[in-house]
Scaffold this motif. Structure first.
Motif, short mmCIF file in Angstrom:
data_model
loop_
_atom_site.label_atom_id
_atom_site.label_comp_id
_atom_site.label_asym_id
_atom_site.label_seq_id
_atom_site.Cartn_x
_atom_site.Cartn_y
_atom_site.Cartn_z
N GLY A 21 27.19 7.16 -46.15
CA GLY A 21 26.82 7.27 -44.74
C GLY A 21 27.97 7.66 -43.82
N ARG A 22 29.03 8.20 -44.37
CA ARG A 22 30.17 8.63 -43.56
C ARG A 22 30.09 10.12 -43.29
NH1 ARG A 22 34.77 5.41 -46.97
NH2 ARG A 22 34.13 3.33 -46.35
N SER A 23 30.92 10.58 -42.37
CA SER A 23 30.97 12.00 -42.05
C SER A 23 31.65 12.76 -43.19
CB SER A 23 31.75 12.23 -40.76
OG SER A 23 32.02 13.60 -40.59
N PRO A 24 31.03 13.83 -43.66
CA PRO A 24 31.68 14.62 -44.71
C PRO A 24 32.95 15.32 -44.22
CG PRO A 24 29.57 15.58 -44.11
CD PRO A 24 29.70 14.31 -43.35
N LEU A 25 33.15 15.39 -42.91
CA LEU A 25 34.36 16.01 -42.38
C LEU A 25 35.53 15.04 -42.30
CD1 LEU A 25 32.93 18.28 -39.56
CD2 LEU A 25 33.66 18.91 -41.85
N GLY A 26 35.29 13.77 -42.59
CA GLY A 26 36.36 12.77 -42.54
C GLY A 26 37.52 13.10 -43.46
N ALA A 27 37.21 13.54 -44.67
CA ALA A 27 38.26 13.88 -45.63
C ALA A 27 39.02 15.12 -45.19
CB ALA A 27 37.67 14.10 -47.02
N VAL A 28 38.30 16.06 -44.59
CA VAL A 28 38.95 17.28 -44.09
C VAL A 28 39.89 16.93 -42.95
CG1 VAL A 28 38.57 19.54 -43.03
CG2 VAL A 28 37.01 18.72 -44.79
N GLU A 29 39.42 16.08 -42.04
CA GLU A 29 40.27 15.64 -40.93
C GLU A 29 41.49 14.87 -41.43
OE1 GLU A 29 38.18 13.63 -37.80
OE2 GLU A 29 36.52 15.03 -37.93
N ALA A 30 41.30 14.05 -42.46
CA ALA A 30 42.43 13.31 -43.03
C ALA A 30 43.46 14.27 -43.61
CB ALA A 30 41.94 12.33 -44.09
N ALA A 31 43.00 15.31 -44.29
CA ALA A 31 43.94 16.31 -44.83
C ALA A 31 44.66 17.02 -43.70
CB ALA A 31 43.20 17.31 -45.70
N GLY A 32 44.01 17.15 -42.57
CA GLY A 32 44.64 17.79 -41.42
C GLY A 32 45.83 17.04 -40.88
N THR A 33 45.89 15.75 -41.15
CA THR A 33 47.03 14.97 -40.67
C THR A 33 48.30 15.29 -41.45
OG1 THR A 33 46.51 13.06 -42.07
CG2 THR A 33 45.56 13.08 -39.85
N LEU A 34 48.18 16.10 -42.52
CA LEU A 34 49.38 16.59 -43.19
C LEU A 34 50.13 17.56 -42.29
CD1 LEU A 34 47.90 17.33 -46.73
CD2 LEU A 34 49.53 15.53 -46.16
N LEU A 35 49.39 18.23 -41.40
CA LEU A 35 49.99 19.24 -40.53
C LEU A 35 50.03 18.83 -39.06
CD1 LEU A 35 48.26 22.41 -42.04
CD2 LEU A 35 50.54 21.54 -42.54
N LEU A 36 49.12 17.97 -38.65
CA LEU A 36 49.03 17.57 -37.24
C LEU A 36 49.09 16.05 -37.12
CD1 LEU A 36 46.09 19.87 -36.03
CD2 LEU A 36 48.53 20.22 -35.69
N PRO A 37 49.46 15.55 -35.97
CA PRO A 37 49.48 14.09 -35.78
C PRO A 37 48.07 13.51 -35.73
CG PRO A 37 50.01 15.19 -33.73
CD PRO A 37 49.94 16.26 -34.78
N ASP A 38 47.97 12.22 -35.98
CA ASP A 38 46.67 11.53 -35.94
C ASP A 38 45.99 11.66 -34.58
OD1 ASP A 38 47.15 10.71 -38.52
OD2 ASP A 38 47.74 8.67 -37.97
N GLU A 39 46.77 11.83 -33.52
CA GLU A 39 46.22 11.89 -32.17
C GLU A 39 45.62 13.25 -31.84
OE1 GLU A 39 49.59 11.13 -32.73
OE2 GLU A 39 49.11 9.01 -32.94
N ALA A 40 45.76 14.24 -32.69
CA ALA A 40 45.20 15.57 -32.44
C ALA A 40 43.68 15.48 -32.40
CB ALA A 40 45.65 16.54 -33.53
N PRO A 41 43.04 16.37 -31.66
CA PRO A 41 41.57 16.37 -31.60
C PRO A 41 40.96 16.56 -33.00
CG PRO A 41 42.49 17.91 -29.99
CD PRO A 41 43.62 17.43 -30.84
N PRO A 42 39.79 15.96 -33.23
CA PRO A 42 39.16 16.07 -34.56
C PRO A 42 38.95 17.52 -35.01
CG PRO A 42 38.07 14.39 -33.28
CD PRO A 42 39.04 15.06 -32.36
N SER A 43 38.57 18.40 -34.11
CA SER A 43 38.34 19.79 -34.51
C SER A 43 39.64 20.45 -34.96
CB SER A 43 37.70 20.58 -33.37
OG SER A 43 38.55 20.59 -32.25
#
Length: 81
Positions: free
Chosen positions: A32-54
């Motif tokens: 029941g979680r967002s399938p984009l959660g893992a993609v957003e987590a991988a994005g924190t390799l390049l951007l800070p956690d505070e960056a917008p989800p998109s």
């Protein structure tokens, strides 16, 4: 590095990039979680956690693709055919 090895590595990396996202997507949907959660987590390799989800999602796609393609090329070069 010869061109056939590079092509084979990029091809293998592209397949791996697409297929390796399936398990986390299935797990997210099953729990029941967002399938984009893992993609957003991988994005924190390049951007800070505070960056917008998109922005994190976009960065996650770039990071995942670069890692998959890079390892595909490395493995194509060092492993025997």
């Amino acid at each position: 590095m010869d061109t056939p090895s590079l092509r084979a590595g990029l091809r293998a990396g592209a397949v791996a990039a697409v297929l390796s996202g399936a398990p986390s997507t299935v797990h997210a949907l099953a729990t029941g979680r967002s399938p984009l959660g893992a993609v957003e987590a991988a994005g924190t390799l390049l951007l800070p956690d505070e960056a917008p989800p998109s922005a994190r999602a976009t960065a996650g796609v770039v990071a995942h693709g670069a890692i998959s393609l890079g390892w595909g090329v490395v493995l194509a070069v060092v492993l025997p055919r």
